[in-house]
Structures are given as structure tokens and as C-alpha cells.
Design a protein around this motif. Structure first.
Motif, PDB file in Angstrom:
ATOM      1  N   GLU A 152       0.886  -1.135   0.057  1.00 10.95           N
ATOM      2  CA  GLU A 152       0.431  -0.010   0.155  1.00 10.95           C
ATOM      3  C   GLU A 152       0.754   1.350   0.287  1.00 10.95           C
ATOM      4  O   GLU A 152       2.134   1.228   0.538  1.00 10.95           O
ATOM      5  CB  GLU A 152      -0.463   0.304   1.571  1.00 10.95           C
ATOM      6  CG  GLU A 152      -2.354   1.148   1.082  1.00 10.95           C
ATOM      7  CD  GLU A 152      -2.522   1.321   2.215  1.00 10.95           C
ATOM      8  OE1 GLU A 152      -3.663   1.298   2.569  1.00 10.95           O
ATOM      9  OE2 GLU A 152      -2.490   0.993   3.231  1.00 10.95           O
ATOM     10  N   ARG A 154       0.845   4.978   0.489  1.00  8.61           N
ATOM     11  CA  ARG A 154      -0.348   6.398   1.448  1.00  8.61           C
ATOM     12  C   ARG A 154      -0.125   7.527   1.034  1.00  8.61           C
ATOM     13  O   ARG A 154       1.681   7.873   1.005  1.00  8.61           O
ATOM     14  CB  ARG A 154      -0.811   5.737   2.155  1.00  8.61           C
ATOM     15  CG  ARG A 154      -1.996   6.540   2.839  1.00  8.61           C
ATOM     16  CD  ARG A 154      -2.238   6.386   4.221  1.00  8.61           C
ATOM     17  NE  ARG A 154      -3.733   7.029   4.925  1.00  8.61           N
ATOM     18  CZ  ARG A 154      -3.597   8.063   5.237  1.00  8.61           C
ATOM     19  NH1 ARG A 154      -2.683   8.848   5.696  1.00  8.61           N
ATOM     20  NH2 ARG A 154      -4.678   8.729   5.830  1.00  8.61           N
ATOM     21  N   ALA A 156      -0.767  11.600   2.608  1.00 13.53           N
ATOM     22  CA  ALA A 156      -1.661  12.295   3.053  1.00 13.53           C
ATOM     23  C   ALA A 156      -1.372  13.823   2.734  1.00 13.53           C
ATOM     24  O   ALA A 156      -0.390  14.021   3.875  1.00 13.53           O
ATOM     25  CB  ALA A 156      -2.601  11.971   4.384  1.00 13.53           C
ATOM     26  N   ALA A 180      -7.012  12.121   2.007  1.00 14.05           N
ATOM     27  CA  ALA A 180      -6.083  10.807   1.329  1.00 14.05           C
ATOM     28  C   ALA A 180      -6.094  10.284   0.222  1.00 14.05           C
ATOM     29  O   ALA A 180      -6.763  10.386  -0.162  1.00 14.05           O
ATOM     30  CB  ALA A 180      -6.293  10.112   2.160  1.00 14.05           C
ATOM     31  N   TRP A 181      -4.718  10.181  -0.216  1.00 12.13           N
ATOM     32  CA  TRP A 181      -5.040   9.197  -1.704  1.00 12.13           C
ATOM     33  C   TRP A 181      -3.706   8.323  -0.804  1.00 12.13           C
ATOM     34  O   TRP A 181      -2.754   7.827  -0.500  1.00 12.13           O
ATOM     35  CB  TRP A 181      -4.102   9.584  -2.823  1.00 12.13           C
ATOM     36  CG  TRP A 181      -3.661   9.431  -3.960  1.00 12.13           C
ATOM     37  CD1 TRP A 181      -4.722   8.864  -4.675  1.00 12.13           C
ATOM     38  CD2 TRP A 181      -3.005   8.014  -4.125  1.00 12.13           C
ATOM     39  NE1 TRP A 181      -4.031   8.163  -5.830  1.00 12.13           N
ATOM     40  CE2 TRP A 181      -2.806   7.437  -5.607  1.00 12.13           C
ATOM     41  CE3 TRP A 181      -1.228   7.952  -3.588  1.00 12.13           C
ATOM     42  CZ2 TRP A 181      -1.931   6.975  -5.998  1.00 12.13           C
ATOM     43  CZ3 TRP A 181      -0.845   6.840  -4.306  1.00 12.13           C
ATOM     44  CH2 TRP A 181      -0.699   6.699  -5.442  1.00 12.13           C
ATOM     45  N   ARG A 182      -4.805   6.827  -1.305  1.00 12.46           N
ATOM     46  CA  ARG A 182      -3.671   5.562  -1.375  1.00 12.46           C
ATOM     47  C   ARG A 182      -4.155   4.418  -2.458  1.00 12.46           C
ATOM     48  O   ARG A 182      -4.884   4.590  -3.112  1.00 12.46           O
ATOM     49  CB  ARG A 182      -4.494   5.601  -0.109  1.00 12.46           C
ATOM     50  CG  ARG A 182      -6.245   4.714   0.165  1.00 12.46           C
ATOM     51  CD  ARG A 182      -6.253   5.574   0.938  1.00 12.46           C
ATOM     52  NE  ARG A 182      -7.870   5.242   1.049  1.00 12.46           N
ATOM     53  CZ  ARG A 182      -8.497   4.964   1.955  1.00 12.46           C
ATOM     54  NH1 ARG A 182      -8.261   4.973   2.993  1.00 12.46           N
ATOM     55  NH2 ARG A 182     -10.360   5.123   2.578  1.00 12.46           N
ATOM     56  N   SER A 304      -8.214  -0.497   4.492  1.00 15.35           N
ATOM     57  CA  SER A 304      -7.528   0.975   5.245  1.00 15.35           C
ATOM     58  C   SER A 304      -8.241   1.222   6.200  1.00 15.35           C
ATOM     59  O   SER A 304      -7.789   1.810   7.272  1.00 15.35           O
ATOM     60  CB  SER A 304      -6.072   0.802   4.926  1.00 15.35           C
ATOM     61  OG  SER A 304      -5.536   0.312   3.773  1.00 15.35           O
TER      62      SER A 304
END
Length: 457
Positions: A152, A154, A156, A180-182, A304
Motif C-alpha cells: 500500500e 499512501r 495525505a 488522503a490518496w492510497r 485500510s
């Protein structure tokens, strides 16, 4: 001495020498609340003002050292004095001259491959009791077997206000907004359907409030005080492509597009400690959380965003994220959890000065989904979310009550012994644990288990 303190003296001016990098307007803003015209001012009042200003300047974290002089006023009056501070600035924490703190952190590791954190904070009240902050955080981590063998990424951006006492966030409140981008990628061939649904780029926008009250006299072996932390989060989340409206007329009626969800997430942490004897303490720790879907389909909740339970920092003698439902070897996460830990810590006999302590513990907990309690909406709308929040739905309450009843009456339990090494604020544990009760499919960890962290159950 009493006659000197009661002598009629008033403060004419406050001067700060050595504050070359600190904005003058900011210093005036800090000092102004302490300069109050007091009728019949005495030398005692001047000393009280001196102490108050010194504490405010120290709370900024700007000045590494300061000396104070009370000297005759420049106007030559015997009834007036000037207050002079000779200060030495810490330039690394005062870049813009407003007691701002800019921090940069980066790390490399094994499970967390890369991480960085850039944050800026500055006071918004002259008493230094409230700070505004803005941070950019990025991580890349391996999810392990419980996360479908995926990875993952991530990033933010988070900003907000933090209420604290002279720059110390205990007790205090924090209100924040986060974007946030994940992205979860490279799941293994046998990864569960939950992690596959979450794979690919996704976004989340959230508002959160955190309340913390920590009066523990020691983080590892507390003998007095308590800890209470409550976190509430309201979020909109979904796949990145789901936020792009489709050209069809039906999709244009959606607020954010198909595949999104809105949820309310609440977590609470509490801890209490007692002294049993010299060098021997008993502590009780509890954690609980619930995720309530407000709109959207339950299958769209990101991996998440779900709760995970189990591991050396959580319920010991279970694998990391090893509790709750599983899809093969992949953890399905949960919407509802609680965990309890009862620990006895003591000094090594005849070696109380050693940072190593012996440890005996019993842990209990449960992680599960709410099941059919969550509403599923084919279209995301404000009307649907409000209906979920405010409509009296007996079946929903009954279902949620049944889930909570099941969690409380069917806990997983483990016991064990170990050693704790204090490397404040970090704590290292080496434990030998045995699961006594476990739900079907949960991952057990018999034998030695090592944990490194700041907070343990």
C-alpha cells in the motif's frame, strides 16, 4: 522584603534582545495580553508580569535560553521600570519568525519500506494554548500475508487546530481535515475478495476530532493517573475513478458517483494503573471502536478504513491482523472491535535499576463485522445519508445490539509471560503466550513474540 514587594512601581516597557529572527509583530501579540494597566501597581505586580511573559516565551519553543533584567526605565522616572529579556533563539524552529516549527522526517525499513513526514505548526493564540498545523505524510508498506501479500502506498495532506497547554498536548483537543490518496497493488494470487475490492487508487476526505487526557505518571509502569483518548472521524471515500461522473443521465444524479461510501468511525482508548508494592504495578487497558456506514455499499469500504486486531502491540499470542473473519489467509477486517489487557509489571529481583522488567498478562478481544446492520444504497445521496442517521429503524438497532452482544459474550483470550525493555519512549517486549480461546479461522502465534512500539495493550 515585604516593603520592597509593596513598593509603588509600574512597568514602562518590555524589551527583548536577541530575537532577531522573530517577527516584532508576533512578539507584541504575545506580550500584549500581559501588559495590563493596574491602578496602584506594585513591584509584586511587576514580578508576576515578568513570570507570565517568561512562561509564554518559553512555551513558543523559539528561545533556547533567556535571562531577565529589571532595570530603571529609560524615561528616568523612579516609579517606572523596564523589563529586559536577553534571549538566544533556536533558529531551526523559528523559520518564519512566528514561533513556527517545521519538521522533516524520513525513514526506510523492512515492512514499512519508505515513510516521510513534513509538518508545520504555529500558535494562533498569545497564550500558546492553541496551535494550527499542516502536514504532508507519505508511506509505502508491505501488508503481509494478512493483507493479501499486497503493498500500500499512501499520501495525505492534513491540517487543523490543536488545543493544548503551553505547547504540551496533554490534555487537549485536535480538530483536523484530511485529504488522503492510497493505492493497494500487487496482491497475491490467493488474496481475498476484500483486498481485491480495495486494490487500485482510492481517495478519502475526512473531518476528525481527537480528545486526549493523559495524567499517567509513567507510560510503562503507571501507579497513578489515567489515560483517555477518543477519536471521531466522518469521512467520504471511494475509488478515484468513482469520483468521475459518467456521461449517462442516470449517473449524473449521483452526488459523487458509483462506488463511494460515507461512514462514521469512533475509537476509544483508556488505561489505568495501580501500585501493588514497591517496584510492582498493575495496569488495565481497554480499546474499542465501531465503524457505521452512513451511505454506500459495505463492499466499497476500503481495507485500510476497517479495523484490524491482533499482534504483539494488540491482543498478544495472535498474529498481526490475525483476529476476526478471514478469506483464506487474508484478513477481512471488521466494523466493530474491543480489546482488554490486564498486565503486571515488576522490577527484576535485586536489579530495580535495570530497564528490563518482568511482565505477566492476560488479553481478551473480539473483531467482527456488523453484518446486515449496514444499509446498502445503489446511489449515493445526502438524502440517503440523512435517512440513515435520523430515521428510527428498529431492525437496525436490533442487529447492532446482536453484534455487540456476540462480541462481548464470545471473546478470544490469551495469557503469557515476558520481559519488557524500557527505552523511553519506545518499549520492547519479548513474550511467550498461549491462546486459550480463539474463534474459527483466527491466526494464532504460539511461542516467542516480539513487539516494538509506543503503546501496547
Amino acid at each position: 522584603m515585604v516593603e520592597l514587594l509593596d513598593a509603588p512601581v509600574s512597568l514602562a516597557a518590555v524589551r527583548i534582545h536577541g530575537a532577531n529572527a522573530t517577527a516584532r509583530a508576533f512578539l507584541d501579540w504575545l506580550i500584549a495580553p500581559h501588559i495590563v494597566l493596574v491602578p496602584h501597581s506594585t513591584f509584586r505586580d511587576v514580578l508576576d508580569t515578568t513570570t507570565a511573559i517568561s512562561r509564554t516565551l518559553a512555551a513558543t519553543g523559539v528561545f533556547r535560553s533567556q535571562s531577565i533584567r529589571i532595570q530603571p526605565a529609560e524615561d528616568g522616572s523612579d516609579a517606572h521600570v523596564d523589563l529586559v529579556y536577553d534571549s538566544l533563539e533556536g533558529r531551526l524552529t523559528n523559520i518564519f519568525g512566528y514561533a513556527d516549527v517545521l519538521s522533516l522526517n524520513a525513514s526506510l525499513g523492512t515492512k514499512t519500506k519508505r515513510a516521510f513526514d513534513v509538518s508545520l505548526s504555529f500558535p494562533v493564540t498569545p497564550t500558546m494554548s492553541s496551535l494550527a498545523f499542516l502536514s504532508l505524510v507519505g508511506t509505502e508498506r508491505e501488508l503481509g500475508p494478512q493483507g493479501g501479500g499486497g503493498r500500500e502506498e499512501r499520501m495525505a495532506l492534513k491540517g487543523g487546530l490543536r488545543k493544548c497547554a503551553f505547547g504540551i498536548p496533554i490534555p487537549g483537543n485536535e480538530m483536523a481535515a484530511e485529504l488522503a490518496w492510497r493505492c493497494i497493488g500487487s496482491p497475491s494470487d490467493d488474496a481475498g475478495i476484500s483486498i481485491r475490492h480495495s486494490a487500485g487508487p482510492a481517495a478519502k476526505a475526512s473531518l476528525s476530532h481527537t480528545y486526549t487526557n493523559d495524567t499517567l505518571n509513567d507510560s510503562v509502569m503507571p501507579t497513578s493517573g489515567s489515560l483517555l483518548r477518543v477519536i471521531n472521524e466522518l469521512a467520504l471515500a471511494g475509488k478515484v475513478d468513482a469520483f468521475v461522473p459518467l456521461p449517462s443521465s442516470g449517473a449524473s444524479r449521483n452526488l459523487l458517483g458509483e462506488g463511494n461510501n460515507a461512514f462514521w468511525k469512533t475509537e476509544a482508548h483508556a488505561k489505568k494503573g495501580w501500585s501493588l508494592a514497591k517496584g510492582l504495578t498493575l495496569s488495565l487497558t481497554g480499546r474499542a471502536g465501531i465503524l457505521q456506514l452512513l451511505a454506500g455499499d459495505p463492499s466499497t469500504i476500503h481495507y485500510s478504513d476497517k479495523f484490524q486486531l491482533g499482534g504483539p502491540l494488540s491482543v498478544r499470542a495472535f498474529g498481526p491482523a490475525g483476529m476476526g473473519g478471514h478469506e483464506g489467509s487474508t484478513s477481512a477486517g471488521g466494523d466493530l472491535y474491543y480489546s482488554l489487557g490486564l498486565s503486571i509489571l515488576g522490577d527484576i529481583p535485586r536489579r530495580p535499576q535495570w530497564p528490563t522488567k518482568f511482565h505477566a498478562w492476560i488479553n481478551a478481544g473480539r473483531l467482527q463485522g456488523i453484518g446486515g446492520c449496514a444499509h446498502s444504497f445503489s446511489r449515493f445521496s445526502i438524502h440517503d445519508a440523512c435517512s440513515t442517521l435520523y430515521s428510527p429503524i428498529p431492525s437496525l438497532s436490533a442487529c447492532r445490539f446482536q453484534s455487540i452482544h456476540t462480541a462481548l459474550t464470545q471473546p478470544s483470550i490469551s495469557v503469557g509471560l515476558g520481559l519488557v525493555y524500557r527505552f523511553d519512549p519506545i518499549r520492547v517486549e519479548v513474550n511467550l503466550g498461549v491462546p486459550l480461546i480463539a474463534a474459527k479461522g483466527e491466526v494464532l502465534k504460539r511461542g516467542p513474540q516480539v513487539g516494538i512500539g509506543l503503546e501496547f495493550l
